[in-house]
Scaffold this active site. Structure first.
Site, PDB file in Angstrom:
ATOM      1  N   ARG A   1      -5.085   0.288  -6.775  1.00 17.28           N
ATOM      2  CA  ARG A   1      -3.727   0.835  -6.564  1.00 17.28           C
ATOM      3  C   ARG A   1      -2.886   1.901  -7.187  1.00 17.28           C
ATOM      4  O   ARG A   1      -2.232   3.321  -6.961  1.00 17.28           O
ATOM      5  CB  ARG A   1      -3.054  -0.092  -6.081  1.00 17.28           C
ATOM      6  CG  ARG A   1      -3.309  -1.204  -4.835  1.00 17.28           C
ATOM      7  CD  ARG A   1      -1.383  -1.819  -5.077  1.00 17.28           C
ATOM      8  NE  ARG A   1      -1.886  -3.080  -4.192  1.00 17.28           N
ATOM      9  CZ  ARG A   1      -2.474  -2.964  -2.587  1.00 17.28           C
ATOM     10  NH1 ARG A   1      -1.923  -2.443  -2.148  1.00 17.28           N
ATOM     11  NH2 ARG A   1      -2.155  -4.324  -2.135  1.00 17.28           N
TER      12      ARG A   1
ATOM     13  N   GLY B   1       0.650  -1.122   0.430  1.00 18.12           N
ATOM     14  CA  GLY B   1       0.302   0.126  -0.301  1.00 18.12           C
ATOM     15  C   GLY B   1       0.446   1.284   0.081  1.00 18.12           C
ATOM     16  O   GLY B   1       0.485   2.529  -0.590  1.00 18.12           O
TER      17      GLY B   1
ATOM     18  N   PHE C   1     -14.115   2.985   4.031  1.00 14.07           N
ATOM     19  CA  PHE C   1     -12.703   2.190   3.364  1.00 14.07           C
ATOM     20  C   PHE C   1     -12.468   3.317   1.977  1.00 14.07           C
ATOM     21  O   PHE C   1     -13.460   4.052   1.297  1.00 14.07           O
ATOM     22  CB  PHE C   1     -13.526   1.180   2.769  1.00 14.07           C
ATOM     23  CG  PHE C   1     -12.650   0.138   2.337  1.00 14.07           C
ATOM     24  CD1 PHE C   1     -11.484  -0.311   2.926  1.00 14.07           C
ATOM     25  CD2 PHE C   1     -12.158   0.524   0.440  1.00 14.07           C
ATOM     26  CE1 PHE C   1     -10.922  -1.013   2.224  1.00 14.07           C
ATOM     27  CE2 PHE C   1     -11.303  -0.475  -0.263  1.00 14.07           C
ATOM     28  CZ  PHE C   1     -10.662  -0.999   1.389  1.00 14.07           C
TER      29      PHE C   1
ATOM     30  N   ASP D   1      -5.107   1.997  10.760  1.00 16.46           N
ATOM     31  CA  ASP D   1      -6.540   1.468  11.350  1.00 16.46           C
ATOM     32  C   ASP D   1      -6.911   1.810  12.270  1.00 16.46           C
ATOM     33  O   ASP D   1      -6.484   2.407  13.246  1.00 16.46           O
ATOM     34  CB  ASP D   1      -7.119   0.493   9.757  1.00 16.46           C
ATOM     35  CG  ASP D   1      -8.674   0.490  10.499  1.00 16.46           C
ATOM     36  OD1 ASP D   1      -9.484   0.985  10.570  1.00 16.46           O
ATOM     37  OD2 ASP D   1      -9.004  -0.310   8.470  1.00 16.46           O
TER      38      ASP D   1
ATOM     39  N   GLU E   1       3.991   3.747   6.303  1.00 18.38           N
ATOM     40  CA  GLU E   1       2.584   3.172   5.885  1.00 18.38           C
ATOM     41  C   GLU E   1       1.927   4.043   5.278  1.00 18.38           C
ATOM     42  O   GLU E   1       1.323   5.182   5.762  1.00 18.38           O
ATOM     43  CB  GLU E   1       1.300   2.763   6.970  1.00 18.38           C
ATOM     44  CG  GLU E   1       1.811   1.841   7.910  1.00 18.38           C
ATOM     45  CD  GLU E   1       1.197   1.134   7.021  1.00 18.38           C
ATOM     46  OE1 GLU E   1       0.730   0.868   6.050  1.00 18.38           O
ATOM     47  OE2 GLU E   1       0.237  -0.602   7.641  1.00 18.38           O
ATOM     48  N   ASP E   2       0.698   3.499   4.753  1.00 19.16           N
ATOM     49  CA  ASP E   2      -0.442   4.203   3.407  1.00 19.16           C
ATOM     50  C   ASP E   2      -1.726   4.419   4.562  1.00 19.16           C
ATOM     51  O   ASP E   2      -1.412   5.581   4.424  1.00 19.16           O
ATOM     52  CB  ASP E   2      -0.640   3.520   2.029  1.00 19.16           C
ATOM     53  CG  ASP E   2      -1.391   2.261   3.006  1.00 19.16           C
ATOM     54  OD1 ASP E   2      -1.479   1.551   4.186  1.00 19.16           O
ATOM     55  OD2 ASP E   2      -1.880   0.715   2.080  1.00 19.16           O
TER      56      ASP E   2
ATOM     57  N   LYS F   1      -7.173   6.513  10.632  1.00 19.01           N
ATOM     58  CA  LYS F   1      -8.325   6.410  11.165  1.00 19.01           C
ATOM     59  C   LYS F   1      -8.384   7.008  13.124  1.00 19.01           C
ATOM     60  O   LYS F   1      -8.105   5.368  13.313  1.00 19.01           O
ATOM     61  CB  LYS F   1      -8.641   5.231  10.783  1.00 19.01           C
ATOM     62  CG  LYS F   1      -9.543   5.531   8.879  1.00 19.01           C
ATOM     63  CD  LYS F   1      -9.762   3.778   8.268  1.00 19.01           C
ATOM     64  CE  LYS F   1     -10.062   3.801   7.263  1.00 19.01           C
ATOM     65  NZ  LYS F   1     -10.346   2.415   6.886  1.00 19.01           N
TER      66      LYS F   1
ATOM     67  N   ASP G   1      -5.568  -0.307  -2.087  1.00 13.17           N
ATOM     68  CA  ASP G   1      -6.355  -1.209  -3.161  1.00 13.17           C
ATOM     69  C   ASP G   1      -7.631  -1.825  -2.125  1.00 13.17           C
ATOM     70  O   ASP G   1      -8.335  -1.361  -1.101  1.00 13.17           O
ATOM     71  CB  ASP G   1      -5.384  -2.780  -2.947  1.00 13.17           C
ATOM     72  CG  ASP G   1      -4.845  -3.201  -2.416  1.00 13.17           C
ATOM     73  OD1 ASP G   1      -5.217  -2.702  -1.306  1.00 13.17           O
ATOM     74  OD2 ASP G   1      -6.140  -4.583  -1.727  1.00 13.17           O
TER      75      ASP G   1
END
Ligand code: IMP
Ligand code: MG
Length: 178
Positions: free
Chosen positions: A168, A47, A155, A106, A102-103, A134, A162
């Protein structure tokens, strides 16, 4: 594109490519103006590949290195709660100043797992940089040092992120349409 349909789900534009570029620049500037020495960036694949590439082009700290780690915790649009390490780190990381890329953070399970792996290797310092965060889903206590943008529990996909491997390549970030 204002909307995209992937695996029969509709997504609408959420963060434009120009906003992404300014978010990434701002994170790079914050890291450049910190006092970190000889950082080893560890990008979490898949990601974060575009975020890592764009960020690294703007890092001006001497003796900067980058490596990659691959884990997975997501099946479809819900977290599976389990993280598997798929590809490890080859660099000697003992005593290094690590910045995890990190992308999106969560629940924090992924980041927690990586921190545990790195602590076993006796790194000197661990910082976390994430494009998206998040806060309402985050269950861990580790501070996220660099946050591009905090978002609701929607989401999202695009710019590396993705939905079952699709999306992506999209320039913008999209969110699931309700
Ligand atoms: P966590 O372990 O629950 O913090 O989830 C982190 C990982 O799950 C990220 O590295 C992403 O790969 C994936 N993920 C979390 N939220 C999303 C999302 O909204 N879209 C796509 N992938 C996500
Ligand atoms: Mg990821």
């Amino acid at each position: 594109m204002k909307t995209v349909t992937l695996h029969n789900k509709k997504f609408e534009i959420f963060i434009s490519d120009t906003e992404i570029a300014s978010i990434v620049n701002s994170i790079a500037n914050q890291i450049n103006s910190s006092n970190i020495e000889a950082p080893l960036f560890i990008a979490v694949m898949n990601g974060s590949f575009l975020f890592a590439a764009d960020l690294m082009r703007n890092i001006t700290i001497p003796n900067t290195e980058i490596s990659f780690i691959k884990l997975s915790s997501y099946i479809g649009t819900k977290t599976s709660g389990e993280v598997k390490q798929l590809i490890g780190i080859n660099n000697n990381i003992v005593g290094r100043n690590v910045i995890i890329l990190e992308d999106i953070v969560d629940t924090g399970i992924t980041i927690n797992n990586i921190i545990n792996l790195l602590n076993k290797e006796k790194v000197n310092d661990i910082k976390i940089a994430t494009l998206l965060f998040k806060p309402h889903a985050y269950k861990e206590s580790h501070t996220i040092d660099y946050i591009g943008k905090s978002i609701a529990n929607d989401f999202v996909l695009g710019y590396g992120l993705d939905y079952n491997e699709l999306g992506r390549n999209l320039k913008n970030i999209y969110k699931l349409k309700n």
